[in-house]
Design a protein around this motif. Structure first.
Motif, PDB file in Angstrom:
ATOM      1  N   ALA A  92       0.722  -1.234   0.002  1.00 27.58           N
ATOM      2  CA  ALA A  92      -0.042   0.159  -0.048  1.00 27.58           C
ATOM      3  C   ALA A  92       0.706   1.301   0.029  1.00 27.58           C
ATOM      4  N   VAL A  93       1.899   1.367  -1.033  1.00 26.47           N
ATOM      5  CA  VAL A  93       2.702   2.523  -0.916  1.00 26.47           C
ATOM      6  C   VAL A  93       2.604   3.174  -2.368  1.00 26.47           C
ATOM      7  N   ASN A  94       2.414   4.390  -2.140  1.00 27.80           N
ATOM      8  CA  ASN A  94       2.266   5.365  -3.311  1.00 27.80           C
ATOM      9  C   ASN A  94       3.176   5.007  -4.510  1.00 27.80           C
ATOM     10  N   PRO A  95       2.940   4.536  -5.714  1.00 31.62           N
ATOM     11  CA  PRO A  95       3.714   4.330  -6.655  1.00 31.62           C
ATOM     12  C   PRO A  95       4.574   5.559  -6.986  1.00 31.62           C
ATOM     13  N   ASN A  96       4.168   6.669  -6.881  1.00 27.99           N
ATOM     14  CA  ASN A  96       5.106   7.808  -7.117  1.00 27.99           C
ATOM     15  C   ASN A  96       6.574   7.856  -6.062  1.00 27.99           C
ATOM     16  N   THR A  97       6.008   7.308  -5.017  1.00 29.57           N
ATOM     17  CA  THR A  97       7.115   7.433  -3.822  1.00 29.57           C
ATOM     18  C   THR A  97       8.088   6.301  -4.332  1.00 29.57           C
ATOM     19  N   THR A  98       7.543   5.030  -4.657  1.00 27.64           N
ATOM     20  CA  THR A  98       8.514   4.014  -5.167  1.00 27.64           C
ATOM     21  C   THR A  98       9.390   4.363  -6.117  1.00 27.64           C
ATOM     22  N   LEU A  99       8.875   5.029  -7.276  1.00 26.33           N
ATOM     23  CA  LEU A  99       9.515   5.498  -8.631  1.00 26.33           C
ATOM     24  C   LEU A  99      10.487   6.562  -8.133  1.00 26.33           C
ATOM     25  N   LYS A 100      10.051   7.606  -7.329  1.00 23.81           N
ATOM     26  CA  LYS A 100      11.173   8.312  -6.779  1.00 23.81           C
ATOM     27  C   LYS A 100      12.198   7.677  -5.771  1.00 23.81           C
ATOM     28  N   ALA A 101      12.057   6.950  -5.216  1.00 24.91           N
ATOM     29  CA  ALA A 101      12.982   6.004  -4.668  1.00 24.91           C
ATOM     30  C   ALA A 101      14.106   5.195  -5.439  1.00 24.91           C
ATOM     31  N   TYR A 102      13.474   4.646  -6.589  1.00 22.56           N
ATOM     32  CA  TYR A 102      14.181   3.973  -7.550  1.00 22.56           C
ATOM     33  C   TYR A 102      14.952   4.773  -8.401  1.00 22.56           C
ATOM     34  N   ARG A 103      14.330   6.022  -8.575  1.00 16.87           N
ATOM     35  CA  ARG A 103      15.324   7.145  -9.562  1.00 16.87           C
ATOM     36  C   ARG A 103      16.551   7.342  -8.510  1.00 16.87           C
ATOM     37  N   GLU A 104      16.268   7.621  -7.200  1.00 13.32           N
ATOM     38  CA  GLU A 104      17.277   8.012  -6.306  1.00 13.32           C
ATOM     39  C   GLU A 104      18.203   6.811  -6.265  1.00 13.32           C
ATOM     40  N   LEU A 105      18.048   5.769  -6.418  1.00 11.65           N
ATOM     41  CA  LEU A 105      19.014   4.674  -6.267  1.00 11.65           C
ATOM     42  C   LEU A 105      19.708   4.459  -7.547  1.00 11.65           C
ATOM     43  N   GLU A 106      19.038   4.899  -8.786  1.00 11.27           N
ATOM     44  CA  GLU A 106      19.496   4.765  -9.836  1.00 11.27           C
ATOM     45  C   GLU A 106      20.727   5.870 -10.013  1.00 11.27           C
ATOM     46  N   ARG A 107      20.258   6.951  -9.526  1.00 14.63           N
ATOM     47  CA  ARG A 107      21.296   8.164  -9.655  1.00 14.63           C
ATOM     48  C   ARG A 107      22.706   7.565  -8.646  1.00 14.63           C
ATOM     49  N   GLU A 108      22.393   6.789  -7.611  1.00 20.90           N
ATOM     50  CA  GLU A 108      23.691   6.449  -6.865  1.00 20.90           C
ATOM     51  C   GLU A 108      24.245   5.234  -7.539  1.00 20.90           C
ATOM     52  N   GLY A 109      23.887   4.702  -8.594  1.00 14.52           N
ATOM     53  CA  GLY A 109      24.382   3.775  -9.489  1.00 14.52           C
ATOM     54  C   GLY A 109      24.036   2.219  -8.923  1.00 14.52           C
ATOM     55  N   VAL A 110      22.910   2.269  -7.754  1.00 13.97           N
ATOM     56  CA  VAL A 110      22.939   1.090  -6.969  1.00 13.97           C
ATOM     57  C   VAL A 110      22.078   0.267  -8.059  1.00 13.97           C
ATOM     58  N   VAL A 111      20.837   0.836  -8.714  1.00  8.31           N
ATOM     59  CA  VAL A 111      20.021   0.022  -9.504  1.00  8.31           C
ATOM     60  C   VAL A 111      20.163   0.447 -10.972  1.00  8.31           C
ATOM     61  N   GLU A 112      19.749  -0.314 -12.080  1.00  5.19           N
ATOM     62  CA  GLU A 112      19.534   0.258 -13.277  1.00  5.19           C
ATOM     63  C   GLU A 112      18.171   0.129 -13.654  1.00  5.19           C
ATOM     64  N   LEU A 113      17.473   1.148 -14.410  1.00  8.37           N
ATOM     65  CA  LEU A 113      16.366   1.105 -15.033  1.00  8.37           C
ATOM     66  C   LEU A 113      16.379   0.539 -16.253  1.00  8.37           C
ATOM     67  N   ARG A 114      15.978  -0.636 -16.731  1.00  2.00           N
ATOM     68  CA  ARG A 114      15.863  -1.106 -18.167  1.00  2.00           C
ATOM     69  C   ARG A 114      14.487  -0.924 -18.645  1.00  2.00           C
ATOM     70  N   GLN A 115      14.272  -0.145 -19.683  1.00  4.70           N
ATOM     71  CA  GLN A 115      13.028   0.252 -20.326  1.00  4.70           C
ATOM     72  C   GLN A 115      11.987  -0.735 -20.686  1.00  4.70           C
ATOM     73  N   GLY A 116      10.738  -0.878 -19.780  1.00  8.26           N
ATOM     74  CA  GLY A 116      10.042  -1.851 -20.475  1.00  8.26           C
ATOM     75  C   GLY A 116      10.332  -3.285 -19.760  1.00  8.26           C
ATOM     76  N   ILE A 117      11.478  -3.645 -19.024  1.00 11.91           N
ATOM     77  CA  ILE A 117      11.625  -4.703 -18.334  1.00 11.91           C
ATOM     78  C   ILE A 117      11.637  -4.593 -16.962  1.00 11.91           C
ATOM     79  N   GLY A 118      12.183  -3.584 -16.376  1.00 10.92           N
ATOM     80  CA  GLY A 118      12.259  -3.491 -14.620  1.00 10.92           C
ATOM     81  C   GLY A 118      13.505  -2.717 -14.199  1.00 10.92           C
ATOM     82  N   THR A 119      13.372  -2.821 -12.978  1.00 16.33           N
ATOM     83  CA  THR A 119      14.694  -2.136 -12.258  1.00 16.33           C
ATOM     84  C   THR A 119      15.358  -3.345 -11.461  1.00 16.33           C
ATOM     85  N   PHE A 120      16.662  -3.461 -12.142  1.00 14.06           N
ATOM     86  CA  PHE A 120      17.754  -4.279 -11.393  1.00 14.06           C
ATOM     87  C   PHE A 120      18.865  -3.867 -10.772  1.00 14.06           C
TER      88      PHE A 120
END
Lengths: 328, 144
Positions: free
Chosen positions: B50-78
């Motif tokens: 029950a977490v707001n998807p905008n919150t999750t996406l904001k967190a993933y963008r932050e993790l991507e900025r730090e190089g921890v995760v990679e957003l692969r368009q249409g596949i997912g966040t790894f």
């Protein structure tokens, strides 16, 4: 879960910025009943794709605002537009779903009948979406609406609201009567739709403590008008909760604690030996005050208790060409 | 896919998206998540937590900025790489000083809760100072 893909939906995925589009814009919106203003001078923009909480005391005009946006009521002053179209126009109404607090359902209808009515009334109806939403709540399609629990009825009403494939969903106190478990399931299902289709949600709520996981945007209205509008993280980050030992702080003649002149004081209170104040800092915090970041609930409660505090409208809620104050 | 459960608490000074960032990094440190794993989609997090998807996406963008995760368009966040460890080695002076300080505090007659409270106060004070710097920098840009 498989689902037929529609054409009217917008999606928010990856890093695509979705702030560019405006879902809702109010300009100096007001509504008077007789001599009493139920809503006055509401001016703000809601970016598309946001989940926005609408909070305020009873009688502050929350329901009136939702009804005007839904096109069910005309404003006395000002205007509201939904994705650029005037509220109440055919174009706007096709993109908006409104779920009133009393959840208008026919108790003698079955769930399937209720969905069929939704299909017949709405050209863009998505039967698969509505049925999936009902089934995920373990509600049988042949059950009579009158035999359902409050939580199940909320789910049916939401299924009808979402089956219309709206771009903006307006919910008036949707969670008020639900027990915590059902509330969580309902919120989860609604937020999953937000993730799936990038819809914009505006919901009034008394559950201030639960807003920070649910909403990423907030509107606070009081009888005086709009008090807060903006991104939740932003609204929190521009405030500080200051506290000090009561003996170390004297009160100024107007009753506010001394030593806070540099800041905009939203609300201050003295409880036994402790003085605390929610402020928008205007300079460094000096002794004897210590600062902490507030929770969303603390910010909201301070503005609710101090109904005449200066309004704070964040830059991305600001409507160009109007006189509202801009944070920053 | 690893089943990652996020738990958002109402805590002072920690935004919901920051909690997701922290919890993801913690899962990487403890081995619950490994390099190459796919993080749950914003929809999955919304449904299960029950977490707001905008919150999750904001967190993933932050993790991507730090190089921890990679957003692969249409596949997912790894998960791309483990985050930098922030806990200093057991033998470091920070550890030794904290242990020594804790011992002194308890010997002075303070209750454990008081010690915890003192540490929280210090964290609030200095953690907040860091927050002020952020706010100031944001303000330089003016309204967007």
């Amino acid at each position: 879960m498989t689902r037929t893909s529609g054409t009217s939906g917008t999606t928010v995925r990856g890093t695509a910025p979705h702030e560019a589009r405006v879902a809702l814009e109010l300009r100096e919106l007001g509504r008077r009943y007789g001599r009493h203003w139920a809503l006055r001078n509401a001016t703000f923009r809601l970016p598309a794709g946001r989940v926005c909480g609408l909070v305020g005391p009873n009688g502050a005009g929350k329901t009136t605002m939702l009804e005007i946006i839904a096109g069910l009521r005309r404003p006395t002053r000002g205007e509201a537009t939904v994705f650029g179209a005037p509220a109440g126009s055919a174009e706007a109404r096709a993109r908006v779903s409104f779920l009133p607090q009393e959840k208008p359902l026919f108790t003698r209808f079955s769930v399937a009948d209720t969905l069929r009515m939704g299909r017949e009334l709405n050209p863009g109806w998505d039967q698969a979406l509505a049925e999936d939403f009902v089934r995920a709540g373990s509600v049988a399609l042949d059950a009579k609406v009158g035999s359902l629990s409050g939580g199940q009825r909320t789910r049916i009403a939401l299924a009808v609201a979402l089956g219309k494939r709206p771009d903006l969903v307006l919910l008036d106190e949707p969670l008020a009567e639900l027990d915590p478990l059902v509330r969580r399931q309902t919120v989860g299902a609604l937020l999953a739709e937000v993730a799936e289709r990038g819809i914009t949600v505006l919901m009034s709520s008394h559950l201030v403590a639960e807003l920070d996981t649910l909403c990423d945007y907030l509107l606070l209205v009081s009888r005086g008008g709009l008090r807060l509008a903006g991104d939740v993280d932003e609204l929190i980050s521009v405030h500080r909760l200051l506290s000090a030992h009561g003996d170390a702080v004297v009160d100024a003649p107007d009753g506010t604690p001394a030593g806070l002149e540099a800041h905009t004081v939203v609300q201050a209170q003295r409880e036994r030996r402790q003085v605390s104040a929610l402020v928008r800092p205007g300079g460094p915090v000096t002794d004897p005050w210590t600062a902490a970041a507030p929770t969303l609930e603390e910010v909201v409660l301070a503005y609710l208790e101090q109904g005449d505090a200066d309004a704070l409208i964040s830059p991305n809620s600001h409507v160009p060409g109007t006189g509202t104050e801009v944070a920053a | 896919m690893v089943c990652m459960k996020y738990r958002i608490e109402r805590r002072r000074g920690v935004a919901a998206y920051q909690q997701i960032v922290e919890q993801t990094k913690r899962a990487l440190r403890t081995g619950t998540l490994r390099v190459g794993d796919r993080l749950p989609t914003a929809r999955e997090v919304a449904e299960t937590c029950a977490v707001n998807p905008n919150t999750t996406l904001k967190a993933y963008r932050e993790l991507e900025r730090e190089g921890v995760v990679e957003l692969r368009q249409g596949i997912g966040t790894f998960v791309a790489r483990a985050p930098e460890p922030f806990v200093p080695d057991a033998g470091s002076t920070l550890h030794a000083e904290l242990y020594e300080w804790t011992e002194r505090a308890l010997r002075s007659g303070m209750a454990e809760d008081d010690v915890r409270e003192l540490l929280e106060t210090a964290l609030a004070r200095y953690g907040d100072a860091a927050g002020d710097v952020l706010v100031t920098e944001e303000r330089k840009g003016g309204p967007a």
